[in-house]
Design a protein around this motif. Structure first.
Motif, PDB file in Angstrom:
ATOM      1  N   ASP A  51      -7.141 -67.146  45.977  1.00  0.00           N
ATOM      2  CA  ASP A  51      -6.512 -66.667  44.755  1.00  0.00           C
ATOM      3  C   ASP A  51      -7.331 -65.503  44.193  1.00  0.00           C
ATOM      4  OD1 ASP A  51      -8.023 -67.620  42.151  1.00  0.00           O
ATOM      5  OD2 ASP A  51      -8.074 -69.326  43.520  1.00  0.00           O
ATOM      6  N   LEU A  52      -6.664 -64.634  43.467  1.00  0.00           N
ATOM      7  CA  LEU A  52      -7.277 -63.410  42.963  1.00  0.00           C
ATOM      8  C   LEU A  52      -8.486 -63.692  42.086  1.00  0.00           C
ATOM      9  CD1 LEU A  52      -7.134 -60.350  42.862  1.00  0.00           C
ATOM     10  CD2 LEU A  52      -5.506 -60.550  40.984  1.00  0.00           C
ATOM     11  N   SER A  53      -8.425 -64.749  41.285  1.00  0.00           N
ATOM     12  CA  SER A  53      -9.543 -65.087  40.407  1.00  0.00           C
ATOM     13  C   SER A  53     -10.804 -65.407  41.207  1.00  0.00           C
ATOM     14  CB  SER A  53      -9.171 -66.264  39.514  1.00  0.00           C
ATOM     15  OG  SER A  53     -10.249 -66.615  38.695  1.00  0.00           O
ATOM     16  N   CYS A  54     -10.670 -66.222  42.238  1.00  0.00           N
ATOM     17  CA  CYS A  54     -11.837 -66.551  43.074  1.00  0.00           C
ATOM     18  C   CYS A  54     -12.346 -65.309  43.796  1.00  0.00           C
ATOM     19  CB  CYS A  54     -11.486 -67.630  44.093  1.00  0.00           C
ATOM     20  SG  CYS A  54     -11.452 -69.291  43.401  1.00  0.00           S
ATOM     21  N   ASN A  55     -11.450 -64.496  44.300  1.00  0.00           N
ATOM     22  CA  ASN A  55     -11.854 -63.294  45.009  1.00  0.00           C
ATOM     23  C   ASN A  55     -12.628 -62.359  44.081  1.00  0.00           C
ATOM     24  OD1 ASN A  55     -12.156 -61.427  47.034  1.00  0.00           O
ATOM     25  ND2 ASN A  55     -10.006 -60.925  47.198  1.00  0.00           N
TER      26      ASN A  55
END
Length: 81
Positions: free
Chosen positions: A36-40
């Motif tokens: 997910d974009l947040s983790c990335n």
């Protein structure tokens, strides 16, 4: 998501280098994962194993997790892409 184990909504889907290119990683399929974009964004230049370890520690300390997540994302210091 490989890192936070949550189902990723289509709009938040991102591709991550498990070993960042800045640390010798490449763009071959075995080094790329859907996250997910947040983790990335939060992972930045950490190795996948370093980030998973950090998340596991922070999971046990939710107040610290929220504080660090907010501060580090705002500063761009650690979680810079």
């Amino acid at each position: 998501c490989l890192y936070c184990r949550k189902v990723i909504p289509w709009a938040e889907l991102s591709i991550d280098h498990r070993t960042p290119t800045s640390r010798g990683g490449n763009s071959e399929p075995e080094n790329l994962v859907w996250v997910d974009l947040s983790c990335n964004t939060m992972k930045g230049t950490l190795l996948d194993t370093e980030f998973v370890t950090l998340l596991a520690f922070l999971e046990q300390h939710p107040i610290l997790y929220q504080y660090l997540k907010t501060r580090l994302k705002a500063s761009g210091f650690m979680f810079r892409k």
